[in-house]
Design an enzyme around this catalytic site. Structure first.
Site, PDB file in Angstrom:
ATOM      1  CE  LYS A   1     -50.334 -11.162  27.679  1.00 59.01           C
ATOM      2  NZ  LYS A   1     -51.372 -10.190  28.037  1.00 59.01           N
TER       3      LYS A   1
ATOM      4  NE  ARG B   1     -59.372  -7.619  21.601  1.00 63.18           N
ATOM      5  CZ  ARG B   1     -59.496  -6.645  22.504  1.00 63.18           C
ATOM      6  NH1 ARG B   1     -59.994  -5.482  22.169  1.00 63.18           N
ATOM      7  NH2 ARG B   1     -59.128  -6.845  23.752  1.00 63.18           N
TER       8      ARG B   1
HETATM    9  N1  BES Z   1     -54.754 -13.360  27.037  1.00 65.07           N
HETATM   10  C1  BES Z   1     -54.877 -11.990  27.364  1.00 65.07           C
HETATM   11  C2  BES Z   1     -55.958 -11.724  28.398  1.00 65.07           C
HETATM   12  C3  BES Z   1     -55.720 -12.204  29.808  1.00 65.07           C
HETATM   13  C4  BES Z   1     -55.142 -11.384  30.741  1.00 65.07           C
HETATM   14  C5  BES Z   1     -56.143 -13.459  30.198  1.00 65.07           C
HETATM   15  C6  BES Z   1     -54.960 -11.818  32.057  1.00 65.07           C
HETATM   16  C7  BES Z   1     -55.975 -13.891  31.484  1.00 65.07           C
HETATM   17  C8  BES Z   1     -55.399 -13.080  32.419  1.00 65.07           C
HETATM   18  C9  BES Z   1     -55.257 -11.172  26.118  1.00 65.07           C
HETATM   19  O1  BES Z   1     -54.731 -11.642  24.925  1.00 65.07           O
HETATM   20  C10 BES Z   1     -54.739  -9.807  26.328  1.00 65.07           C
HETATM   21  O2  BES Z   1     -53.549  -9.662  26.362  1.00 65.07           O
HETATM   22  N2  BES Z   1     -55.622  -8.830  26.467  1.00 65.07           N
HETATM   23  C11 BES Z   1     -55.238  -7.487  26.709  1.00 65.07           C
HETATM   24  C12 BES Z   1     -56.068  -6.593  25.825  1.00 65.07           C
HETATM   25  C13 BES Z   1     -55.598  -5.168  25.799  1.00 65.07           C
HETATM   26  C14 BES Z   1     -54.284  -5.076  25.047  1.00 65.07           C
HETATM   27  C15 BES Z   1     -56.638  -4.313  25.150  1.00 65.07           C
HETATM   28  C16 BES Z   1     -55.471  -7.181  28.174  1.00 65.07           C
HETATM   29  O3  BES Z   1     -56.483  -7.639  28.716  1.00 65.07           O
HETATM   30  O4  BES Z   1     -54.642  -6.527  28.770  1.00 65.07           O
HETATM   31 MN    MN Z   2     -52.811 -10.836  24.544  1.00 67.36          MN
END
Ligand code: BES
Ligand code: MN
Ligand code: ZN
Length: 491
Positions: A272, A346
């Site tokens: 991230k 997921r």
């Molecule tokens: N934990 C994150 C989702 C999230 C993002 C929660 C912002 C709260 C605030 C999750 O594991 C994630 O990183 N999701 C990605 C999925 C993508 C790679 C398809 C996302 O939402 O960017």
């Molecule tokens: Mn994630």
């Protein structure tokens, strides 16, 4: 803390402070609350005449030494339009009021309930609002602690039930426990620490708790969960907490509560960006909600069996981390191409959903801070709700309404499921850019199989990024009230 239902006669209650609720009526544009004139020998009317207080939602007015009460302070709390009173609005009004009083040395508090709301509903709103607002996210501050010294809360009300009070207390306490866990930073709350904290909480509540360690997860072939854990030095766990009713209904439902508990989500190799990454310490809020809910359920003893299944990992980019393009085999046997290691929630939920069904759960609900896309869709207001069974989805939506939580039904369907096709495995863990919250849910749907299942994407509602009038910064405990309501409705 001590809670009691006191009679209707507010003047007879001795307390350090009183919170009194006032509504406004849209017709007259003036607050409804003649009784407050009596308690303040007309001061209420004067404040209103000076336009200092109109009863607007979340507005307050503090009156010292109200002559008609045996309390040093009266805090009037506006609930807004009388015709639009809801549990949630009154809960927020009560919380806003208590956030103003909580550091002022109040040990004993009394509160009214607004008329215009059913008495039991009023008790629930006021008690939950005050208890939730009493929570502070300052566990790790060694100085300047804004300490509450609240010891007792008396609710002045006619014809409310002890049952309503017990439910409100248990629900708010469960929610605060969820917040406490979700607020812990990643260094202090690893999967193993979470497991031992939950083991302790379960013991105190008389619940069975089982922690599956890495070796056990390997023998159970939970390849999706284990794949996510590879990049971290911290071993993964699966926490199982069981509530068994004394008198279960024969052939009754068995509720499975599955919660994502990624104790810190760096994204893994699909790292991230640094901005706001610290907020990913809350990425176990779904798991925390399930723990808070099952603790509250255990206190309220419905006749339904409930099993909480909480997969917990840390998502890190270590030398042994899984790579984009890796293929993992889930417990169900389905193979997954991991195109993005940041879509880890997921993956761990896939194995947990399979396992929950194996444990005999007949109805599933999962909660997860799953996607940024749900925040794009619904902002920080509504939780996204998805399901594979009309009847079960309807029951969860109804429970959320009664619990005063905002949840919005979102679609699923084969057009979305098809977007997860992989050329090399049974399914890919991400779809294209658009509809990201839905494709994430569609991925989970596959692992719920034929079991009625609802998915709550709480990524936008699990925490407050700044201080609120009724809550400190940090975890909100979203989901707990709905899940408790649901268990009591089916049990
Ligand atoms: N934990 C994150 C989702 C999230 C993002 C929660 C912002 C709260 C605030 C999750 O594991 C994630 O990183 N999701 C990605 C999925 C993508 C790679 C398809 C996302 O939402 O960017
Ligand atoms: Mn994630
Ligand atoms: Zn995550």
């Amino acid at each position: 803390m001590e809670f009691r239902l006191a009679g209707e006669d507010l003047a007879a209650i001795e307390a350090d402070a009183v919170i009194g609720f006032v509504t406004d009526s849209s017709e007259s544009e003036s607050p409804v609350g003649g009784e407050w004139n009596r308690h303040t020998s007309g001061l209420f009317g004067e404040i209103v005449a000076r336009n200092e207080f109109k009863g607007k939602h979340r507005s307050t007015a503090l009156i010292h030494n109200p002559v008609g009460l045996r309390a040093g302070r009266l805090l009037l709390a506006g609930c807004g339009d009388r015709s639009k009173l809801t549990l949630a609005r009154v809960r927020d009004a009560a919380g806003t009021a208590w956030r103003q009083l909580r550091t002022a040395g109040v040990r004993s508090l009394a509160a009214t309930v607004p008329d215009g709301l059913d008495a039991n509903e009023g008790v629930r709103a006021v008690v939950e609002g005050i208890l939730l607002a009493d929570y502070e996210s300052d566990t790790h501050k060694t100085d300047e602690k804004d300490r509450s010294v609240l010891e007792s809360l008396a609710i002045s009300v006619r014809d409310a039930s002890q049952d309503a009070l017990d439910r409100a207390v248990a629900t708010a306490e469960g929610q605060n426990r969820a917040r406490e866990l979700a607020n812990e930073p990643g260094n202090l709350l690893t999967p193993s620490v979470l497991a031992s904290r939950v083991t302790g909480l379960a013991q105190d509540t008389g619940l069975e708790c089982e922690v599956l360690d890495q070796a056990r997860l390997e023998s159970l072939k939970m390849g999706a969960l284990l794949g996510v854990a590879r990049g971290s030095k911290e071993p993964p766990v699966m926490i199982v907490v069981r509530y068994r009713p004394d008198a279960p209904a024969p052939d009754g439902p068995h509720l499975g509560l599955v919660g994502k508990a990624v104790t810190f989500d760096t994204g893994g190799i699909s790292l991230k960006p640094p901005a706001d990454m610290h907020l990913m310490k809350h990425d176990m809020a779904g798991g925390a909600a399930m723990i808070g809910a099952v603790l509250a359920i255990a206190a309220l003893k419905p006749s339904v069996a409930v099993t909480a299944v909480i997969p917990s990992v840390e998502n890190m980019p270590g030398g042994e981390a899984q790579r984009p393009g890796d293929i993992v085999t889930t417990r169900s046997g389905t193979t997954v191409e991991v195109l993005n290691t940041d879509a880890e929630g997921r993956l761990i939920l896939a194995d947990a959903l399979t396992y929950a069904a194996e444990l005999g759960c007949t109805h599933l609900v999962d909660a997860a801070t799953l996607t940024g896309a749900i925040v794009v869709a619904l902002g920080n207001v509504y939780t996204g709700l998805f399901g594979n069974d009309k009847d079960w989805t309807g029951q969860v939506v109804q429970a959320s309404r009664r619990a005063g939580e905002k949840m919005w039904p979102m679609p699923l369907g084969e057009e979305y499921s098809e977007l997860l096709r992989s050329p090399v495995a049974d399914v890919a863990n991400i779809g294209p850019r658009w509809g990201g919250a839905i494709t994430a849910a569609a991925f989970l749907e596959r692992f719920a199989g034929d079991t009625p299942w609802v998915h709550l994407d709480i990524a936008g509602t699990a925490w407050f990024e700044s201080k609120q009038p009724h809550a400190p910064v940090g975890a909100s405990g979203a989901g707990v009230p709905t899940l408790v309501e649901l268990a009591l409705a089916i049990g």
